[in-house]
Design a protein around this motif. Sequence first.
Motif: not given
Length: 385
Positions: A371-385
């Motif tokens: 799940i952490q990998r999923l969370v990180i990937g979603r942040h990257l896809a959104r371009g989050d800081e």
Amino acid sequence: MAVDRILPTAEAADLMELVRGLVDGELVARAAGDEEKGRFPREVFALLGRSGLLGLPYPGEYGGGDQPYEVYLQVVEELSRGWLAVGLGLSVHTLSCFPVADFGTPGQRAELLPSMIGGELLGAYCLSEAHAGSDAAALATRADAVDGGYRLNGAKSWITHGGAADFYTLFARTGAPDSGARGISCLHVPAGTGGVGADAPERKMGLRSSPTAVVRFEDAVVPAANRVGDEGRGFGIALAALDSGRLGIAACAVGVAQAALDLAVGHSRGRRQFGRPIGDFQGVSFLLADMATQVAAARELYLAAARRRDAGRPFGRRAAMAKLFATDAAMRVTTDAVQVLGGCGYTSDFPAERLMREAKVLQIVEGTNQIQRLVIGRHLARGDE
């Protein structure tokens, strides 16, 4: 060996000395025995409370310690080095106080926080259910409106301090059954509320002195004033709490890994083969070097995320990274510690095998590492800081 910490203030340095003395003088000696017997050290948490350690990151006006997360997490790490059940217990308690501290009304904070963080009470965080673990938005526990309050019905699974806590921070559905994340609310539930109870603790592979149990709510009624935040907005509160909670788990993992590293280094110096310490052999020294590097890298990752949090900057992606990296590192380091100790590492006469069993749960709690990998990937896809 003592970790060479760079702390922001002299007060923080004194605090860490206090914690180190508690760990070395109280926790290390009794951890193995209590783990074997599955004995919950409630009196240790009372001692932490009297020492002012149960409310470190919360405001002094409510009895907290006014410490930045950078300092609080290092306390969690140090406690976990001595006994994971205590370090994890502090992290869970801090997590259970977060909704009231950050989303409660001024009246709720004034009424509830002093007792929650003052040292006498211990909290638990009730989000997961048997069929709603990683998919927490699918939870089914109900909080139905009644005159002046809510009637609670349902069961929460895998609850740390279940049956031992003095209060539960509960996430329950106030909307329609199909309302998803938008129909969840957060409630403060004292453990003594009628209809609140817990099953027998789970029989676990490790972390046996920390009770994990199903907590049941059967027509339990709490006042409307115990709802934290707006009705239907509880899922956002839960996610915000977990961002901070993941940093606590990362710190726990570094503490366990540091204990394993210390054990392996000490053994490598004292164990002699072929006329010299085994640490002189490249096969062992390279293993120790990799272990030390992973521990140091994991520590710096969670501290960097904590400093972002303290500065008021977005830290969710880095919290997930810290939890992922630190817990995976702890699993590798504890496994390698068993290898360095050889046959001794496989026996319960030495703590290496216990540390290895304890490290495993940290890859699962507060969001599995998948799940952490999923969370990180979603942040990257959104371009989050």
